[in-house]
Design an enzyme around this catalytic site. Sequence first.
Site, PDB file in Angstrom:
ATOM      1  N   HIS A  71       0.702   5.098   1.520  1.00 38.55           N
ATOM      2  CA  HIS A  71      -0.070   5.853   2.520  1.00 38.55           C
ATOM      3  C   HIS A  71       0.522   7.260   2.611  1.00 38.55           C
ATOM      4  O   HIS A  71       1.746   7.410   2.665  1.00 38.55           O
ATOM      5  CB  HIS A  71       0.030   5.118   3.860  1.00 38.55           C
ATOM      6  CG  HIS A  71      -0.712   5.788   4.960  1.00 38.55           C
ATOM      7  ND1 HIS A  71      -2.081   5.653   5.123  1.00 38.55           N
ATOM      8  CD2 HIS A  71      -0.291   6.626   5.942  1.00 38.55           C
ATOM      9  CE1 HIS A  71      -2.461   6.373   6.174  1.00 38.55           C
ATOM     10  NE2 HIS A  71      -1.391   6.979   6.680  1.00 38.55           N
ATOM     11  N   ASN A 116       0.855  -1.197   0.000  1.00 36.20           N
ATOM     12  CA  ASN A 116       0.000   0.000   0.000  1.00 36.20           C
ATOM     13  C   ASN A 116       0.882   1.235   0.000  1.00 36.20           C
ATOM     14  O   ASN A 116       1.999   1.203   0.504  1.00 36.20           O
ATOM     15  CB  ASN A 116      -0.858  -0.012   1.277  1.00 36.20           C
ATOM     16  CG  ASN A 116      -1.766   1.195   1.382  1.00 36.20           C
ATOM     17  OD1 ASN A 116      -2.370   1.612   0.390  1.00 36.20           O
ATOM     18  ND2 ASN A 116      -1.872   1.767   2.560  1.00 36.20           N
TER      19      ASN A 116
END
Length: 217
Positions: free
Chosen positions: A108, A106
């Site tokens: 972020h 991911n």
Amino acid sequence: MKIAILISGRGSNMERLIEAASAPDYPAEIVKVISNRPDASGLRTAANAGIATQAIDHKSYASRAAFDAALEAALNEADVDLVCHAGFMRILTDEFAARWEGRMVNIHPSLLPSFKGIRVQQQAIDAGATISGCTVHYIIPALDSGPIIAQAAVPVLTDDTAETLSARILEAEHVLYPTAVKLIASGSVKLVDGKVVRSLDAKRADTACPPLFSPQP
Ligand code: GAR
């Protein structure tokens, strides 16, 4: 390495990954883009780039587990080695996250472990942080808590709003994500016993990595 990208909206990080992967020497191929929102504009961008797309509308599923099962079936069908979340705003079930540990990453928009969850740029401003940035990390069941692969620091200016800070961080994200995915796909970064292990190549790439944004003078 075959990659699927998960999005929920505009998909500008997805676009940078697609662009990077179109270079002949990039060690990964983007084979599929999936959105949980059928109206995500990123789906059109991906289709225009010739990538297979699929909408799996979370509203059509009675439970988080049922949505995750549909998502997992699509990922298995595409036979992907790595899943990149790029503005994918869904929390996964612990079981799904655990099954994909080491194969799901991911980006972020904060320097983790600071500022988890949502509206993290506003969180950084509210806390009085003078430096924020972005983080690429492996996904584990706990939200925004997985082992860190790469980070870029970005100054928080005194007159920043959430919008101006988000835009500055996004610029860094666009450089960091393709760089981090390249390190994973080339085998220079690995998850071993829950920890990120970097080869010499990755350490060299770290020092040569472009997202070194100078702090406010
Ligand atoms: C990016 O800033 C990304 O870091 C963030 O959403 C934005 C998506 O923009 N993701 C998260 O906040 C996940 N917790 P994009 O759709 O233009 O890539």
